[in-house]
Design an enzyme around this catalytic site. Structure first.
Site, short mmCIF file in Angstrom:
data_model
loop_
_atom_site.label_atom_id
_atom_site.label_comp_id
_atom_site.label_asym_id
_atom_site.label_seq_id
_atom_site.Cartn_x
_atom_site.Cartn_y
_atom_site.Cartn_z
N ASP A 257 0.83 -1.20 0.00
CA ASP A 257 0.00 0.00 0.00
C ASP A 257 0.87 1.25 0.00
OD1 ASP A 257 -2.17 -1.64 0.16
OD2 ASP A 257 -2.49 -1.36 2.33
N ASP B 131 1.06 3.75 1.73
CA ASP B 131 0.94 4.50 2.98
C ASP B 131 2.07 4.11 3.93
OD1 ASP B 131 0.32 1.99 3.87
OD2 ASP B 131 -1.78 2.42 4.33
#
Ligand code: TSJ
Length: 638
Positions: A499, A501
């Site tokens: 991801d 993030d």
């Protein structure tokens, strides 16, 4: 000086022309690495002057136009006429191949390996180069363009009569180098290393390309003792002392500094004449031999071993050891494919004798430290035994199953590694989408569940027992450590897909740490990549755009107009994309962006620091590192 071309000058031009024709032969490569070597090549000359005892400050400046200035306060390159060449010595230095150190005499010329090819190579590979020599109140100057003399050495002004030194300014030739922009942090790391290796020397680095120029100064009175301290800074030391050995034997000057920390990996860096020898050689062998022998002797004499049979292996003793082995040797011989392995036998003898003698004395004088080292080694031996048993079981299993591939792996059908790639995907749901999306022939998917084991904080036995790590090892096919065989690699692209993030970045770092510690060749040879999933999806009037950064989002919005018809979705994870979107944005070889992970082999000690800083126990250094590097957001250049 005559302006006609004599036979000598023609020869000179042919020499430098040869450098321009085959730059790789002289500077290693014409990539960014070769570009930075130009600077080291020049700085090495000033370091030699410092080693000879005539210079204590070197200043390196990256100028606004990407040229580089190197100034030292040494004696200044000699300007007198060289008897053999009939031209000023300084001109010999810049125009005749391999002239470095052959004149003057008395100086300790220590360059070797890739370095030490001399200033003439830098000159040949520069669009222009200027030298200034400060001597007895006068400034002497000469300019060259692509190696050719522009005018004879001339007086170009006056200076303080007490001032001496050399200044060289050069602009790397864009016709030669693929990359001509200097990387501040690459130079910073190497210059810091040079300062550690030459105690007392002050090296200043300035970057004048920034609006507010950046300046960094390196100066270590403690030399390699401070180097070890620096490398252990973000680790937990097992004892406060830095063990230090120093001496000269067989005309080899030896310096060794070491200290254990509570981690499990070994961190020994060896240098010959200030040049990193990642492949080691006789000096490193001598060190290892002396350390193993001395610690075993001490442990046995002091009844720290169970029985007379027990013997600590070198690996056990070096678990968690940070060490710098630095030698200066007159005529270093480098062997091996990459000519980076020291071959001189006197290197082994000198390091072995000096370390054996001085370490024996240190252990006797510091019994508390000696006990810690022995106990740590014994613990390591036990863990290694357990790990070996676990590994033997896995080996036997794989032998029976015919290299059983992990159950979670969705393999590709093509069996030619060159065509194949493996996506390491975080989480089962994203793994599921990736399996649907992939091109089955060439793309394999290995989903990993949950957090990956942090190999910085685990011992061998635990690492081998970890399911995710076992899955990766069997899927890659190469084996690890002594069994590692790159020719068995089953995929020529290993793609980490997480991801976009903080958690994703953390998982990527854990995976990279594992690969760096256990299979560094994968990274060195460029097989490891990071996938770049988009951050935003923008929809307007049934048309779709993807943005991979905030800048890109803004660019797209400016293009299509910022109005209420725009639908902007911020992707929080791979799981929010369906298989088709995942393919279009991140996996389709025709349109995806892959970042190749690379490492600067010239300063491998820095890479280790980065991993320990990011993955180790200490919070403070990690926070500092992240704050210092946040603006670069360039976490892939490990
Ligand atoms: F590489 C280089 F040539 F471009 C270069 C050399 C660049 C820079 C920035 C500095 C130097 C350099 C060379 N600094 N200091 C010296 N020293 C000598 O060349 C030198 C001076 C005197 C004597 C002597 O025996 O009197 C010997 C040497 C080698």
């Amino acid at each position: 000086m005559s302006t006609e071309y004599g036979a000598d000058q023609i020869q000179i031009l042919e020499g430098l022309e040869a450098v321009r024709k085959r730059p790789g032969m002289y500077i290693g490569s014409t990539s960014s690495r070769g570009l930075h070597h130009l600077v080291y090549e020049i700085v090495d000359n000033s370091v030699d002057e410092a080693l000879a005892g005539f210079c204590d400050t070197i200043e390196v400046t990256i100028n606004e136009d990407n040229s580089v200035t190197v100034v030292d306060n040494g004696r200044g390159i000699p300007i007198g006429i060289n008897a053999k060449a009939g031209i000023p010595a300084v001109e010999v230095v810049f125009t005749i191949l391999h002239a470095g150190g052959k004149f003057g005499g008395g100086g300790y010329k220590v360059s070797g390996g890739l370095h030490g090819v001399g200033a003439s190579v830098v000159n040949a590979l520069s669009e222009w180069l200027e030298v200034y020599i400060y001597n007895e109140g006068k400034i002497y100057n000469q300019r060259y363009e692509r190696g050719k003399v522009m005018y004879p050495l001339k007086e170009a002004g006056v200076c303080d009569p007490g001032k001496t030194g050399t200044k060289v300014v050069f602009l790397p030739d864009k016709e030669i180098f693929e990359e001509t922009v200097f990387d501040y942090s690459v130079l910073k790391n190497r210059l810091r290393e040079m300062a550690f290796l030459t105690k007392g020397l002050r090296i200043v680095l300035v970057d004048d390309r920034e609006e507010t120029p950046v300046k960094k100064e390196f100066h270590y009175e403690g030399g390699i003792k401070e180097f070890v301290q620096y490398l252990n800074n973000n680790k937990t030391e097992l004892y406060p002392e830095i063990i230090f050995c120093e001496g000269t034997k067989e005309n080899v000057y030896v310096e060794v500094a070491m200290q254990h920390n509570d981690a499990y990996n070994e961190n020994c860096y060896s240098f010959v004449n200030n040049i990193n020898t990642p492949e080691g050689g006789t000096h490193l062998e001598g060190f290892k031999r002396a350390l193993t022998k001395t610690v075993n002797e001490y442990a046995r004499a002091n009844k720290l071993l169970k029985d007379s049979e027990q013997n600590l292996s070198g690996e056990d003793i070096r678990e968690g050891l940070t060490a710098i082995i630095s030698i200066k040797i007159e005529d270093p011989q480098f062997e091996g494919q990459t000519k980076q392995k020291l071959g001189n036998s006197e290197g082994r003898v000198a390091v072995d004798q000096i370390v054996s003698e001085q370490l024996t004395y240190f252990l006797e004088q510091n019994p508390a430290v000696a006990k810690i080292i022995c106990e740590k080694s014994i613990l390591s031996q036990r863990a290694r035994e357990a790990a070996r048993k676990a590994r033997d079981i896995t080996r036997r299993k794989t032998a029976l199953d015919g290299m059983a591939l992990p159950g979670k792996l969705a393999d590709c059908s093509d069996k030619d590694p060159k065509n194949c790639e493996i996506y390491i995907v975080e989480g089962d749901s994203a793994g599921g989408s990736a399996k649907k999306a992939r091109s089955r022939a060439t793309q394999a998917i290995l989903p990993l569940r949950g957090k990956i084991l942090n190999v910085e904080k685990a011992r061998m036995d635990k690492i081998y027992a970890n399911a995710e790590i076992k899955a990766m090892i069997t899927a890659f096919g190469t084996g690890i450590h002594d069994d590692f065989d790159i020719s068995k690699l089953r995929y020529h692209k290993i793609i980490i897909m997480t991801d976009a993030d903080v958690d994703g970045a953390h998982i990527s770092t854990l995976l990279l740490t594992f690969m760096y510690r256990f299979m560094p060749e994968l990274i060195k040879q460029g097989y490891v990549y990071l996938a770049q999933p988009p951050l935003y999806k923008i929809e307007k009037n049934k048309k779709v755009w993807y943005a991979y950064s905030d800048d890109e989002l803004n660019a797209i919005l400016s293009e299509i107009g910022r109005d209420n018809n725009n639908k902007i979705q911020r992707y929080k994870g791979l799981g929010e994309m369906d298989a088709e979107q995942l393919w279009d944005t991140t996996m389709d070889p025709k349109t995806r962006i892959l970042l190749r992970v690379n490492m600067d082999e010239d300063t491998s000690s820095e890479i280790d620091m980065t991993f320990t800083t990011l993955m180790g126990d200490k919070v403070e250094p990690r926070r500092e590192f992240i704050e210092a590097n946040a603006k670069y957001a360039k976490n892939l250049d490990i």
